[in-house]
Design an enzyme around this catalytic site. Sequence first.
Site, PDB file in Angstrom:
ATOM      1  N   GLU A  44       0.837  -1.199   0.000  1.00  0.00           N
ATOM      2  CA  GLU A  44       0.000   0.000   0.000  1.00  0.00           C
ATOM      3  C   GLU A  44       0.877   1.256   0.000  1.00  0.00           C
ATOM      4  O   GLU A  44       1.861   1.354   0.745  1.00  0.00           O
ATOM      5  CB  GLU A  44      -0.881  -0.044   1.253  1.00  0.00           C
ATOM      6  CG  GLU A  44      -1.759   1.146   1.501  1.00  0.00           C
ATOM      7  CD  GLU A  44      -2.543   1.007   2.804  1.00  0.00           C
ATOM      8  OE1 GLU A  44      -3.532   1.737   2.960  1.00  0.00           O
ATOM      9  OE2 GLU A  44      -2.176   0.160   3.657  1.00  0.00           O
ATOM     10  N   LYS A 111      -9.221   1.722  -2.209  1.00  0.00           N
ATOM     11  CA  LYS A 111      -9.477   1.177  -0.875  1.00  0.00           C
ATOM     12  C   LYS A 111     -10.878   1.556  -0.412  1.00  0.00           C
ATOM     13  O   LYS A 111     -11.298   2.708  -0.556  1.00  0.00           O
ATOM     14  CB  LYS A 111      -8.424   1.707   0.096  1.00  0.00           C
ATOM     15  CG  LYS A 111      -8.416   1.085   1.481  1.00  0.00           C
ATOM     16  CD  LYS A 111      -7.214   1.580   2.275  1.00  0.00           C
ATOM     17  CE  LYS A 111      -7.103   0.944   3.631  1.00  0.00           C
ATOM     18  NZ  LYS A 111      -5.891   1.390   4.372  1.00  0.00           N
ATOM     19  N   CYS A 163      -5.161  -3.519   2.918  1.00  0.00           N
ATOM     20  CA  CYS A 163      -4.929  -3.404   4.363  1.00  0.00           C
ATOM     21  C   CYS A 163      -6.220  -3.496   5.169  1.00  0.00           C
ATOM     22  O   CYS A 163      -6.776  -4.568   5.360  1.00  0.00           O
ATOM     23  CB  CYS A 163      -4.155  -2.121   4.662  1.00  0.00           C
ATOM     24  SG  CYS A 163      -3.335  -2.141   6.294  1.00  0.00           S
ATOM     25  N   LYS A 197       1.915  -8.696  16.913  1.00  0.00           N
ATOM     26  CA  LYS A 197       0.883  -8.459  15.902  1.00  0.00           C
ATOM     27  C   LYS A 197       0.967  -9.444  14.741  1.00  0.00           C
ATOM     28  O   LYS A 197      -0.050  -9.766  14.116  1.00  0.00           O
ATOM     29  CB  LYS A 197       0.996  -7.028  15.375  1.00  0.00           C
ATOM     30  CG  LYS A 197      -0.162  -6.606  14.493  1.00  0.00           C
ATOM     31  CD  LYS A 197      -0.040  -5.146  14.102  1.00  0.00           C
ATOM     32  CE  LYS A 197      -1.215  -4.706  13.245  1.00  0.00           C
ATOM     33  NZ  LYS A 197      -1.095  -3.296  12.824  1.00  0.00           N
ATOM     34  N   ASN A 423      14.474  18.828  39.964  1.00  0.00           N
ATOM     35  CA  ASN A 423      14.372  19.185  38.548  1.00  0.00           C
ATOM     36  C   ASN A 423      15.571  19.980  38.046  1.00  0.00           C
ATOM     37  O   ASN A 423      15.993  19.814  36.896  1.00  0.00           O
ATOM     38  CB  ASN A 423      13.090  19.981  38.297  1.00  0.00           C
ATOM     39  CG  ASN A 423      11.859  19.105  38.259  1.00  0.00           C
ATOM     40  OD1 ASN A 423      11.957  17.884  38.245  1.00  0.00           O
ATOM     41  ND2 ASN A 423      10.693  19.717  38.264  1.00  0.00           N
ATOM     42  N   GLU A 452       6.780   6.241  32.953  1.00  0.00           N
ATOM     43  CA  GLU A 452       7.087   7.589  33.428  1.00  0.00           C
ATOM     44  C   GLU A 452       6.253   8.628  32.692  1.00  0.00           C
ATOM     45  O   GLU A 452       5.826   9.626  33.284  1.00  0.00           O
ATOM     46  CB  GLU A 452       8.576   7.868  33.261  1.00  0.00           C
ATOM     47  CG  GLU A 452       9.453   7.008  34.154  1.00  0.00           C
ATOM     48  CD  GLU A 452      10.935   7.166  33.867  1.00  0.00           C
ATOM     49  OE1 GLU A 452      11.272   7.857  32.872  1.00  0.00           O
ATOM     50  OE2 GLU A 452      11.741   6.604  34.610  1.00  0.00           O
TER      51      GLU A 452
END
Length: 617
Positions: A44, A111, A163, A197, A423, A452
Amino acid sequence: MANIKIGGVTVNQTPLDWKGNFNNIIDAISEARLLRVDILCFPELAITGYGSEDLFLSYWYPQKALKQIQKLLPYSQDMTICVGTPVRVQELVYNCIAVLENGKLKGLVAKQCMAIDGVHYEFRWFTPWSAGEIISFDFFGENVPMGDIIFNNGEYKYGFEICEDAWRGAARPGYRLKDRNVDFIFNPSASHYAMGKSRLRETLIKESSKELNAIYFYVNLLGNESGRMIFDGEIMVAKDGRLLEKNQLLSFKAYQILTFSTEQEITASIGNPQKYKKEEEFSQAVSLALFDYLRKSRSKGFVLSLSGGADSSSIAIMVAEMVRRGILELGSDLFLQKLHLDIALVPGEPEKQIVHQLLTTAYQGTKNSSKDTLESAKKLAESIGAVFYEWEIDEEVNSYTAKIEKAIGRSLTWQKDDITLQNIQARSRSPIIWMLANINNALLLTTSNRSEGDVGYATMDGDTSGSISPIAAVDKTFIIKWLKWAETSLGYQGLQYVNALQPTAELRPQDNKQTDEDDLMPYPILLKIEQNAIRDKRSPMDIYLILKEEIDIAPSLLKKYITKFFKLWSRNQWKRERLAPSFHLDEFNVDPKTWYRFPILSGGFIEELEELASLDE
């Protein structure tokens, strides 16, 4: 039926690199021709790159993409080439596959389903095509069909799901392709990488081949294309519910080709040749992403403030892994050539020599720093070959502190000014490490992780300061686990020092015995809350009811942790908005530009947390 050979090509493309993208395509075509491929499918938006963002909305960009298609026509003699490109029709832009054959554009398939979840915002740029609609498109004076069309190659018919088209259940175009009796279905994709995935895709491809009664060919983009998303370059072929072919993922190469011939005897599925642990996938993905980011930005290397702690140590190792994997796949010469580096290697340990050229580190201590973290940073840098500097920043910290004390007319104390005094140490490190990055023409790597980022446990313009943030999309629990795995499984013995330490910011006096988990909460609990709140989008009350059954913790303490998370989360959205670009690596992340959008100003869950506090335990 006659034998036909089909091929899939993954390519590592870059927005606006017209020459580089075109060369990758024609190089792949040349190799496919040698392999006697009849139909060759690219991913794609392979012409432009998927991450072109608002360039798609311009008039000139889609038009120039079509000129690249026109330039490809001569390469399609005696071969069918299918390649992804944007196409503008009046005011609307479509995500299309151009099918080229024997010097002609046979048609454009558009698509039909847009990806709009997580990292994808396709509706911003593209319009979905209506099922069954076909129009005539003017391609430089020649009318070609565009829309929901299928094609013939000899005795075979084939079509496309692009896709997201394949992930839409009963609405997917594949069912209509089945009704039209196609023999092949190609799925050219730009499917972002996330750990684990590939297994989901494999299941989809196998089930699709069976349900749609067609040979199903999946082809994904490759590499860190435009800064944040990574594409794994996956290519798969399935038939009758069995996976027949699958390539090596996350390659450092410019392209890969996988072929399948209809005359191949199909006896059994190949199974899954890449059953990697999450730790291995992480190593591969970040290595490739750093490699692409470095070469595409044409930077000369990386600079890292190496504290000796888990986060900065993991990033140093990933640079070493980038070098190791790149040399293994490309060889030293091509690896250096792709990075635009001219290094005269001497016999022995080429990886360390290249790391020495690419990675410069510095330990920036204060009176609150320990000998343990200095030793950890120094030993790690030496073990991988990185340049290592060390200096103290107390003089700078004292100078800033003295100026503000004079201005406000009082001394700063840890009892009254704890955050301020922490800091200023983190911020005082930033200007000098930036100087080193500028001197080296290098990318400054930031060290914040996702845990964090959730709660703002990072100093803006301090440890968040830099060009790119490689681990901002993964949680601290995983980082700690990965470091132990990398020491034993990847052989990075220099990690034994950091793996023996407990995570700490080392910003308070040493007799305070500061640790991250004392400042926040145990990281595994923070992860559980985060998964429910951000990934699953649950309320504070829902999270409490779920977690009190899942983890062994006093209800009052669980309430305290959940309340702390939501208060810090809503208070620190502005920090997440300013984080350096990061890679999408896990199933979710907290980057507002790529996954989770949250208002900078809000009511901060006041009512929800009051409801939680009033609940009987």
